[in-house]
Structure formats: structure tokens, C-alpha cells
Design an enzyme around this catalytic site. Structure first.
Site: not given
Length: 394
Positions: A174-176, A379
Site C-alpha cells: 500500500g502507501c508504505s 508513510s
């Protein structure tokens, strides 16, 4: 350290490196398409679709069997997110009320894929900033919230087109994805399995966006980002950022989700239908309520483990999803309303670029920091997943 509470069906994993890693981010770069969509343009297209749908369902709406769709406004978008505009791969398809989807023709197997192109363009900028050439890279890690395909790995395609050596792999958290990839790059160098690593983050996010959803039709934009990670004692140019330590954390949640995958076509009830749950969707209020305290505590614990006060960190390059969220997280860390220098925002120009957001913020806003300044690249997103990179300007 790790903590597991099976009684509450909770699994929390935290990993932290030593006091200093001996590695550094020696170069960073971004690339974005030239196409820009403003909030005004986006709302005109979205509202055109809404009007058509409401007219088509006029009888059901009049009879009370169906609620009319609501139109969107630029003011609503700015208030909800802080986003003013975004760079996009394709503008024509997104602004067509009968389509509301980017036009992305398939490329032949012997052509560079879309995500590879984003990664290569950003990588060349990062390599130049580090004073390195691609032949010196012996590890390529590609991190992105969505992968265009599963194999061959897009990272290997990037490695091929750049002319890098060694090995390469993809990862998606995901966003990490970007911060986790930087951590893995640093650890690979420390372990001796790489001597100079390249992290590429090709976030072509407009393809996984549901542009018919009023609550999120404005969120995403497209960008490529990249950083070079290498041993601190081999950095060629002044002003690199020593990686003091890294942290990763994951805690399961379905509040941000995308169910698109290779098994979709095997469901006898749904087949290959492009349903909304096979694109990005979220429960935004729950995400906000969960992530703000989670991210603030995560970063606080990280910097305090180094004897640093969160309020004394010179800069926070945070995930760029929502201005209200970032401002509140930064306020908890700093003890006051953040300034544009303390926690810079780029989402007003770029929109949410998933895992690339914090790297875009870092790339755009680090040149002014003096030697010895501390910063955190952080993040937070789907998973939930959180990644934190504590750095110091050399």
C-alpha cells in the site's frame, strides 16, 4: 520488538534498526506526466456523468426507490483534502463523462511498460543527483501500491532498461511501499548483499481509482519517484542524508482496500465485472480516526528512541493523502500548528500519489536543510502499514 494480542484479534509488528545504519540517501528524483487536471475540470466531468445518471433513473428517484447522485464542487474537494490539482497519465479519458477512466492502451511485450517508464524516468534524475550511473547499481527495489503485472517483475524490467547489475524485485505494501523499500535497501547494503541500491516508486494511481465515487473521485494523481541508497562512506556528493534508523509497523485493517486480483474472474457469481470493490475504496472517517493517533505515536516512539524530542525534528516529510490529517499529525508531533517548512505539503499540486507522496515531499523540500538537521520520512496507509526513516543531513 513485537506485540501480539490474539484475544483482540490484533497483530502488531514493529522492527527497528540500530543507532545508525551507516547508509545514506545520496540522491532523489521525481518525474510526472505533463497532463494536469484541475478541480474545476474534474468536477465538470463528474457532474456531467451525475446528471446523465440521474436523468436515466429519474422515475426511480421520483418514486423514492433511489436517491439521486450528488454533484461535486471544487470547494468540497479543497475542504475535504487540500488538493487543488493533479498530474495524470491521461486527461482525455478522465474528463469524458461517458468514460471517467484513463485511456491507457496496452503495450506490446517488447515495449517498456507504463510503470517501468515512470520508474526509469525518475531513476535517471535520482542517479544524477547522487553522482552515480546505472552500472553502479546492483539492487533495484520497486515499491508501489499497485503493480501493473506480477511477472516478470517490473523491477527487473527497470534494471534491464537502465543497465543496472545485480538483482531486482517488486513489493507492494500500500502507501508504505516506498519507505519499506528504503528500509530493505538499507538493510541489504548492511548485510553485504548490495553495494548501491536504487528504490523506484512508479505510482500510476489513476488507473485504480473509482472516478464515479464522489467521496474519492478527486484523490489521486500519477508520479514516479526514486532514491539512491548506498554506504555513507561511499557517498560522492555533499549534502546526503544519513539513515540513522528505520521502522516498520503493520496492523490489519480493511478500511482501505482494493479487491482487484487474478482470482476475480473465477467467482461464478461475478465473473469479470469491474465492480467498485475491485478498485480503491475506503471508509475515510474511520481511517482518519485510526491513523492520526497511530502515526503520531509511531513517529514519536521512533525519534524518542534516539534521544530526540519530536518537537525538535527539523522536518517531517509525511505521506501526502489529506491536508487535514497531515496537519493534525504534525501538530501532535510539534506541539503547535505546523509551518510549510516543518511539514511540507505537495498534495495541493500532485494530489495523493500513494507511496510516492512522502518521497515527492522529500525531493521537493530538502535542499535548504543545513548539515546536522534531522528529518523523518514517514508513510501511513492501507494495511494499516506505517514506515518511518529517520535521517540526518551530512
Amino acid at each position: 520488538m513485537s506485540s501480539f494480542d490474539f484475544g483482540r484479534t490484533r497483530c502488531l509488528s514493529i522492527f527497528m534498526s540500530a543507532a545508525t545504519t551507516g547508509t545514506a540517501i545520496s540522491g532523489a528524483g521525481i518525474w510526472h506526466p505533463e497532463n494536469v487536471i484541475t478541480n474545476e475540470e474534474l468536477c465538470a466531468a463528474f457532474n456531467g456523468w451525475v446528471q446523465t445518471e440521474n436523468a436515466r433513473n429519474a422515475a426511480a428517484i421520483a418514486g423514492g426507490a433511489q436517491e439521486p447522485l450528488r454533484e461535486s464542487t471544487p470547494d468540497f474537494i479543497v475542504k475535504a483534502s487540500g488538493i487543488q490539482r493533479r498530474y495524470v497519465h491521461d486527461k482525455v479519458g478522465l474528463l469524458d463523462p461517458t468514460r471517467l477512466m484513463p485511456l491507457v492502451p496496452d503495450r506490446a511485450d517488447d515495449e517498456m511498460s507504463v510503470q517501468c517508464e515512470y520508474a526509469v524516468r525518475a531513476a535517471r534524475v535520482a542517479l544524477a543527483a547522487a553522482g552515480r550511473v546505472a552500472e553502479e547499481i546492483d539492487l533495484v527495489i520497486l515499491g508501489a501500491s499497485n503493480l501493473q503485472r506480477l511477472y516478470p517483475a517490473i523491477a527487473i524490467e527497470v534494471q534491464h532498461h537502465l543497465g543496472a547489475r545485480g538483482w531486482a524485485f517488486d513489493m507492494a505494501v500500500g502507501c508504505s511501499s516506498a519507505t519499506f523499500a528504503i528500509q530493505l535497501a538499507s538493510e541489504s547494503i548492511r548485510a553485504g548483499s548490495a553495494t548501491c541500491a536504487l528504490v523506484v516508486v512508479p505510482e500510476m494511481t489513476t488507473g485504480h481509482m473509482n472516478w464515479h465515487d464522489r467521496d474519492s473521485h478527486f484523490i489521486f494523481g500519477d508520479v514516479g519517484a526514486a532514491v539512491v541508497v548506498e554506504p555513507l562512506d561511499r557517498v560522492k556528493r555533499a549534502g546526503a542524508f544519513e539513515i540513522l534508523s528505520t521502522r516498520g509497523m503493520s496492523k490489519y485493517s480493511s478500511n482501505i482496500r482494493n479487491n482487484g486480483g487474478f482470482l476475480n474472474r473465477c467467482d461464478p457469481e461475478r465473473g469479470a465485472a469491474a465492480d467498485g470493490d475491485r478498485l480503491f475504496y475506503q471508509q475515510g472517517r474511520k481511517v482518519f480516526k485510526d491513523v492520526v493517533p497511530l502515526a503520531a505515536k509511531f513517529m514519536t516512539d521512533h525519534v524518542e528512541a534516539h534521544g530526540l524530542a519530536p518537537s525538535k525534528i527539523d522536518r517531517y516529510w509525511l505521506h501526502q493523502a489529506n491536508k487535514n490529517m497531515n496537519d493534525l499529525i504534525a501538530k501532535r508531533l510539534l506541539g503547535h500548528e505546523p509551518t510549510g517548512l516543518e511539514a511540507p505539503l505537495v498534495l495541493d499540486e500532485f494530489g495523493n500519489t500513494a507511496s510516492a507522496g512522502s518521497i515527492v515531499a522529500f525531493t521537493r523540500h530538502h535542499d535548504d536543510l543545513p548539515s546536522g538537521a534531522h528529518g523523518v520520512i514517514c508513510s501511513f496507509g492501507a494495511g494499516y502499514s506505517l514506515g518511518s526513516i529517520l535521517v540526518r543531513r551530512t
